[in-house]
Design a protein around this motif. Sequence first.
Motif, PDB file in Angstrom:
ATOM      1  N   GLY A   1       0.773  -1.231   0.000  1.00  0.00           N
ATOM      2  CA  GLY A   1       0.000   0.000   0.000  1.00  0.00           C
ATOM      3  C   GLY A   1       0.806   1.283   0.000  1.00  0.00           C
ATOM      4  O   GLY A   1       0.301   2.350  -0.343  1.00  0.00           O
ATOM      5  N   VAL A   2       2.071   1.201   0.368  1.00  0.00           N
ATOM      6  CA  VAL A   2       2.879   2.415   0.468  1.00  0.00           C
ATOM      7  C   VAL A   2       2.958   3.139  -0.883  1.00  0.00           C
ATOM      8  O   VAL A   2       2.979   4.374  -0.938  1.00  0.00           O
ATOM      9  CB  VAL A   2       4.290   2.094   1.032  1.00  0.00           C
ATOM     10  N   ALA A   3       2.948   2.376  -1.972  1.00  0.00           N
ATOM     11  CA  ALA A   3       3.019   3.004  -3.296  1.00  0.00           C
ATOM     12  C   ALA A   3       1.803   3.879  -3.586  1.00  0.00           C
ATOM     13  O   ALA A   3       1.832   4.703  -4.498  1.00  0.00           O
ATOM     14  CB  ALA A   3       3.182   1.944  -4.390  1.00  0.00           C
ATOM     15  N   MET A   4       0.723   3.693  -2.830  1.00  0.00           N
ATOM     16  CA  MET A   4      -0.446   4.549  -3.030  1.00  0.00           C
ATOM     17  C   MET A   4      -0.195   5.962  -2.529  1.00  0.00           C
ATOM     18  O   MET A   4      -0.872   6.893  -2.920  1.00  0.00           O
ATOM     19  CB  MET A   4      -1.666   3.963  -2.303  1.00  0.00           C
ATOM     20  N   VAL A   5       0.786   6.116  -1.649  1.00  0.00           N
ATOM     21  CA  VAL A   5       1.075   7.466  -1.162  1.00  0.00           C
ATOM     22  C   VAL A   5       2.462   7.937  -1.618  1.00  0.00           C
ATOM     23  O   VAL A   5       2.609   9.092  -2.014  1.00  0.00           O
ATOM     24  CB  VAL A   5       0.862   7.581   0.367  1.00  0.00           C
ATOM     25  N   PHE A   6       3.447   7.043  -1.597  1.00  0.00           N
ATOM     26  CA  PHE A   6       4.748   7.368  -2.189  1.00  0.00           C
ATOM     27  C   PHE A   6       4.784   6.664  -3.534  1.00  0.00           C
ATOM     28  O   PHE A   6       5.138   5.485  -3.619  1.00  0.00           O
ATOM     29  CB  PHE A   6       5.886   6.878  -1.293  1.00  0.00           C
ATOM     30  N   GLN A   7       4.398   7.374  -4.573  1.00  0.00           N
ATOM     31  CA  GLN A   7       4.061   6.709  -5.837  1.00  0.00           C
ATOM     32  C   GLN A   7       5.247   6.058  -6.523  1.00  0.00           C
ATOM     33  O   GLN A   7       5.068   5.266  -7.434  1.00  0.00           O
ATOM     34  CB  GLN A   7       3.354   7.676  -6.790  1.00  0.00           C
ATOM     35  N   THR A   8       6.467   6.366  -6.073  1.00  0.00           N
ATOM     36  CA  THR A   8       7.620   5.723  -6.715  1.00  0.00           C
ATOM     37  C   THR A   8       8.065   4.441  -5.986  1.00  0.00           C
ATOM     38  O   THR A   8       8.982   3.778  -6.447  1.00  0.00           O
ATOM     39  CB  THR A   8       8.821   6.694  -6.794  1.00  0.00           C
ATOM     40  N   ALA A   9       7.405   4.123  -4.880  1.00  0.00           N
ATOM     41  CA  ALA A   9       7.832   2.955  -4.089  1.00  0.00           C
ATOM     42  C   ALA A   9       7.197   1.688  -4.656  1.00  0.00           C
ATOM     43  O   ALA A   9       6.462   0.972  -3.989  1.00  0.00           O
ATOM     44  CB  ALA A   9       7.464   3.152  -2.620  1.00  0.00           C
ATOM     45  N   GLU A  10       7.514   1.398  -5.906  1.00  0.00           N
ATOM     46  CA  GLU A  10       6.868   0.304  -6.625  1.00  0.00           C
ATOM     47  C   GLU A  10       7.774  -0.922  -6.729  1.00  0.00           C
ATOM     48  O   GLU A  10       7.480  -1.838  -7.491  1.00  0.00           O
ATOM     49  CB  GLU A  10       6.508   0.794  -8.034  1.00  0.00           C
ATOM     50  N   HIS A  11       8.851  -0.911  -5.975  1.00  0.00           N
ATOM     51  CA  HIS A  11       9.841  -1.984  -6.092  1.00  0.00           C
ATOM     52  C   HIS A  11       9.340  -3.297  -5.496  1.00  0.00           C
ATOM     53  O   HIS A  11       8.580  -3.311  -4.541  1.00  0.00           O
ATOM     54  CB  HIS A  11      11.147  -1.557  -5.430  1.00  0.00           C
ATOM     55  N   SER A  12       9.829  -4.402  -6.069  1.00  0.00           N
ATOM     56  CA  SER A  12       9.390  -5.723  -5.629  1.00  0.00           C
ATOM     57  C   SER A  12      10.340  -6.304  -4.582  1.00  0.00           C
ATOM     58  O   SER A  12      11.377  -5.712  -4.269  1.00  0.00           O
ATOM     59  CB  SER A  12       9.323  -6.660  -6.827  1.00  0.00           C
ATOM     60  N   ARG A  13       9.991  -7.475  -4.070  1.00  0.00           N
ATOM     61  CA  ARG A  13      10.844  -8.138  -3.082  1.00  0.00           C
ATOM     62  C   ARG A  13      12.102  -8.745  -3.704  1.00  0.00           C
ATOM     63  O   ARG A  13      13.011  -9.153  -2.980  1.00  0.00           O
ATOM     64  CB  ARG A  13      10.044  -9.243  -2.362  1.00  0.00           C
ATOM     65  N   PHE A  14      12.156  -8.808  -5.028  1.00  0.00           N
ATOM     66  CA  PHE A  14      13.303  -9.451  -5.666  1.00  0.00           C
ATOM     67  C   PHE A  14      14.606  -8.656  -5.464  1.00  0.00           C
ATOM     68  O   PHE A  14      15.592  -9.202  -4.952  1.00  0.00           O
ATOM     69  CB  PHE A  14      13.004  -9.683  -7.153  1.00  0.00           C
TER      70      PHE A  14
END
Lengths: 403, 403, 403, 403
Positions: B46-59
């Motif tokens: 959900g963090v990407a909903m507010v910090f829109q660049t935090a789209e990184h995966s667990r890989f």
Amino acid sequence: MFTKLARTKVFRDPIYGYIEVDYKIISDLIDSKEVQRLRRIRQLSGVAMVFQTAEHSRFPHSLGAYMMAKLVCQNVEGMNDISEYEKLIFQIAALLHDVGHGPYSHAFESVLGIFHEEMTTKIILSNQSEINQILNKNSENIAPDVANIIAHGGKYPLIEQFISSSLDVDRLDFLQRDAYFTGAVYGRVDFIRILRSMKIIDKKLLIRASGVNSIESYLMARYHMYFQVYYHPVARSYEYLLENIFKRIIDLKEEGKSLTNANYFFNVLKNKNDISSYIELDDAYVNGLIKQFCKSKDHILNTLSNAFIHRNLYECIDLSNEPSIETINEIKKSYNEEELKYYFVESKISGAAYFESKKSAINDIKILLLNGKIKSLEDYSPIIKGLITSSVRTIERIHYFKK
Amino acid sequence: MFTKLARTKVFRDPIYGYIEVDYKIISDLIDSKEVQRLRRIRQLSGVAMVFQTAEHSRFPHSLGAYMMAKLVCQNVEGMNDISEYEKLIFQIAALLHDVGHGPYSHAFESVLGIFHEEMTTKIILSNQSEINQILNKNSENIAPDVANIIAHGGKYPLIEQFISSSLDVDRLDFLQRDAYFTGAVYGRVDFIRILRSMKIIDKKLLIRASGVNSIESYLMARYHMYFQVYYHPVARSYEYLLENIFKRIIDLKEEGKSLTNANYFFNVLKNKNDISSYIELDDAYVNGLIKQFCKSKDHILNTLSNAFIHRNLYECIDLSNEPSIETINEIKKSYNEEELKYYFVESKISGAAYFESKKSAINDIKILLLNGKIKSLEDYSPIIKGLITSSVRTIERIHYFKK
Amino acid sequence: MFTKLARTKVFRDPIYGYIEVDYKIISDLIDSKEVQRLRRIRQLSGVAMVFQTAEHSRFPHSLGAYMMAKLVCQNVEGMNDISEYEKLIFQIAALLHDVGHGPYSHAFESVLGIFHEEMTTKIILSNQSEINQILNKNSENIAPDVANIIAHGGKYPLIEQFISSSLDVDRLDFLQRDAYFTGAVYGRVDFIRILRSMKIIDKKLLIRASGVNSIESYLMARYHMYFQVYYHPVARSYEYLLENIFKRIIDLKEEGKSLTNANYFFNVLKNKNDISSYIELDDAYVNGLIKQFCKSKDHILNTLSNAFIHRNLYECIDLSNEPSIETINEIKKSYNEEELKYYFVESKISGAAYFESKKSAINDIKILLLNGKIKSLEDYSPIIKGLITSSVRTIERIHYFKK
Amino acid sequence: MFTKLARTKVFRDPIYGYIEVDYKIISDLIDSKEVQRLRRIRQLSGVAMVFQTAEHSRFPHSLGAYMMAKLVCQNVEGMNDISEYEKLIFQIAALLHDVGHGPYSHAFESVLGIFHEEMTTKIILSNQSEINQILNKNSENIAPDVANIIAHGGKYPLIEQFISSSLDVDRLDFLQRDAYFTGAVYGRVDFIRILRSMKIIDKKLLIRASGVNSIESYLMARYHMYFQVYYHPVARSYEYLLENIFKRIIDLKEEGKSLTNANYFFNVLKNKNDISSYIELDDAYVNGLIKQFCKSKDHILNTLSNAFIHRNLYECIDLSNEPSIETINEIKKSYNEEELKYYFVESKISGAAYFESKKSAINDIKILLLNGKIKSLEDYSPIIKGLITSSVRTIERIHYFKK
């Protein structure tokens, strides 16, 4: 009212990208010889002895404080209601706030009994200075108004708070700048978020509750820059060494010994109003003096000066490591009486003092709740309360020459 | 003992520059389908909903934790005495520590009653997994040894501490990584200095007194990432929304409603040992389901799903702003009984809980004085004592749909 | 063979994070007075007049070149076959490569007819220097071997290439460092990728075809740092001003005028082997001299010195803007004959010269195809061919005092 | 004329620090479902397979392009003369320029015969879209005007140039953003300096001669991002794999095979005006389809899909390494006729094409000399001339499955 430049001037800066100058008066002040002199005074004196890349001068910091003042004008809610004149003297005060600094400031001030804020106002008001001439050419009110702000004269309380308080443009710039140039990982400040958290109501500065954590982060960044950078034992050793060099030359002078090339220094020692001598004092001047003292016939001055130039700094013992009393006594016994005065320094830096002395200031930070109520930062933030009440971390150290 | 690659492989990474892989087994594990699956599960949901660049995966984080394990081996004094085998299982455990995560982890785990560490060990030990096959091909000890580390089995206590404690390779990587991808100014960690402060004596991890401030900075960076990023109200709203979608589909299933395409989900709900279904669950699967539910005839599922996809998140009231009880009652009254269950969430995140739950762990951080004595971090650092005893900052919030 | 430190020493650095020193001899050399002197000589002299944050000295760059040498040893395929001794003299040569620089190097060298590489070897070989004493204490081969490398003596051709060629540890460090301190966006270099592209076969350095684009990027970064930073008109103005100050004091001396405090300068002018005088020359010394000349009774020296200290630099006209000949003649006519010599400078910097003088060197960069064939960089990379053949960008400028 | 938000909204962004939204219409557009959909379409599709951190979506880039448009309005000399309305439609066009993108754009477009600019204008003009409704609610001119700009309709030539040319807000944002998220060292752009070099005269965009080197640097950064990132063989392999999956399902459909869950895809294939189906297509949809195809009974679709999901990408041979013809023939012979169609790809990317196709555009960059004359960039900058005339670097590759 004030002339704008036909085309704005920009300075490339790693913290802000670019620093833009739009008023002619600002551009003229930057080119004045008193501001240009700040290029020759390092921001962090002894710190560069341990963080070898922290070699930056007070000049880019002065531009940075000016830039931060502009950012305050652009980002803080309520600044629109401030007049153009007040905004301009705010920016000028930010640009000039450090012009009164001497070389290696702290050692210098403590030995000569000088306060740099006092010297700053003297330079601004003295008709010997180019700064004063530039200001007067524009309006005769500016010099006294800017000096009033620097001296906490009370005429512009809001601007005073932005120039010198626990959350001022000075700190907002230097924490980041010093972090950048030391390469320290900590010390970064989310200044845009801090500025956007601020709101001016009735000429009073408030912080919205929603922005409190950016203030907490700022205070912690500050805590760490102090304990990891500014109070670093090697940096302090360098300052104490310098202080003792100054003390020694004063002592020698009092004993009637003659010292060549030290006139400007002694002029200021005699008369703190001798602005034109003061302006001649810079790092190159002090380094030049000390390099010359490396060949002094006075054994102590010679030893201290060589230590300073060739980086044979004092050793340091941190008392929190609980050294035995014998160890310390042995060190002391290795000196004769005169040496003891210059070769052995007991220092005490109080974390409590650091935070407590700012306590009132920190409590000056007022938090605005959504429902309109106002609380002190300490009451609103348990973590800040924790910092204030428990950070009694006193650093006690001994700095000495190994024999 | 273990085969090295003819030429090392490198991954470009913004945190470390390059991540280098030298052992063939590590390279094979990275290419396994269970590790590749982590590319399809976002690190911060959900963090990407507010910090829109935090789209990184667990890989990339998994590679990062592996890199941090290598840095521990290279930089921590005393790691030279650890055998090659132990270093290797340490690096493997770091690489694999997150393979048991489901999509949108927290919401997912709380609804399905799953613990990701448990799933990680199951995947490592299950002969259905490629990971298990790769490990066994090299030596049949590795899979149980790595699983033992993940499950805190006690066979390798030092490695366990590096894999999961208050100062582990997981946190040392993700704090920085999450800061980088959110663009947060805080959260940077001077990990090389932290590692160089560590010293292993008798297989116990100690921190030199001279490095304590880097640990303090790390704990504060962590505090801020929690309060400014991970606990951000919008991020939490998104998680609660997802949790309620999961709850609704379970409720509908129990009421006997049929739901197409949701088999893998229900398989796992029925049987937590169904690894092959579990592996099919990823963000694309969940998003696909929810997009399909956007057209559901069930009004509540339809509403929640559309809110999730088109970002009409819950509104949020922070109780520290002291809203009136009437306001809250009015909101509640706007729903019928069933809506109230899904449209209104009361949440409580305890800062104290955050720090206290780690308190023992934090006290596990032992400080080594120069004179050889050992103290707990809390006893040595007043600022940490202050944080622990006073950070009772509890966040109470209401998340709800505005009608 | 060479003593290692009980515990490695580290220097915090913004480019590499940390620079680690493991050999005692390296640590001793860093503390030598000739290396410490580099703290008092700025890396970029006049550049700080336009990029005001580029105030860094040659000292951190020297540490950086040493670090880059270590990175070469760790990352370049084939360096494992080099002996420990050769690696060590490589690292020492990198650390010491700049000790022969004078203050404000280029102006200084051109007026005094000095070459800094020559001075570097003199300092290394002279028994007056601490460096020489430290080296000899360890082994009497080191000083001549390191001097041989610096002087391109041919004994260690591979190391020579790493110390001074178009792709050496000097440039790999300073491009990034200067970009960081100027705040320039360009100039970053992916040095790890460059090093990993290198392969040593039969003591010859080759670049794998797969890494060519990192070399292209490096050459372009270099191009831009030259044209945007090092050749900036304001920076050049400052250098020409300094050059003319030096020329003036030499002319005055020849006319028999006495100049106080300038002994070290004249000692070196007389005798380039006077190492101990040379070592006294640093920025503080030159600044001190010039500040004193600000009060000189010689009008020209006075004017030039005040311009230098208070930053009233030469105006600059770029001839690519096609000014009229009348404009230029008018400027010339405003001076008397003697002024013309000091107040009007015609400069020509050839981009072609920049690239062509390096052309042979660039062609020394050899590309290794997958099939084992070897090509020159120019033949392999059309973009580099394009740069070399077309970059005939000559900068012609006039620097002058406005009257 | 257009409503401003009571309080501006900000988005934290690693490139700009903060992106500020002041108009309500912009805020509404950001919340529209077509813009929110861009969160579910990755910016760089296959690039994340090789630069594992480049997982960012088109959503933050769209905000970034909007921000860059604002920076153009604030920094470019002459933009003050543009009306508020034109500035607003410029910012809207920047925000919306990518809404027509499909998932994994390039593969998708080439197979479906779609052009994203065309889809963007359709979405803006279709009354099925939320975007269209928001625009019309404010003024009925906006939708057609913005669509005109996107479609190069000629009504607003200056804005068209800023939206789509060789120096547009799209590229100025994505070069830096992609560099940040890949962790690439190159690709940084000094955009403020570029914008400050621009000057609008008679609605035409000119570049001051003094700023040419920032344009050169930008073009080189672009060159490198193309050759090192966008054209990376692994990234291309992934795209070709996807393209072949799309081709296979179209072929199977044509052969009359039924494929579940692929309706939206086939709807668009049939009718490019079916906006509501188009909007449903995103990465999750495509990934979901392909994961399902992993169990397909069609051997080829099954193989391609598993390769895609579990990253068993095509092998790649770069012809510049001069492989033997036998090698290539052997590979070809290992396939049957049908496999050859999907398992073997010959690709040719022309560096010349890259630069030449932009050549006219690059020559559209006009340089303004100080004396008022205007030259083309190519005529003014030898290095750009060199790039254009010599950069005939064609990349020829073979991508294939190893058997």
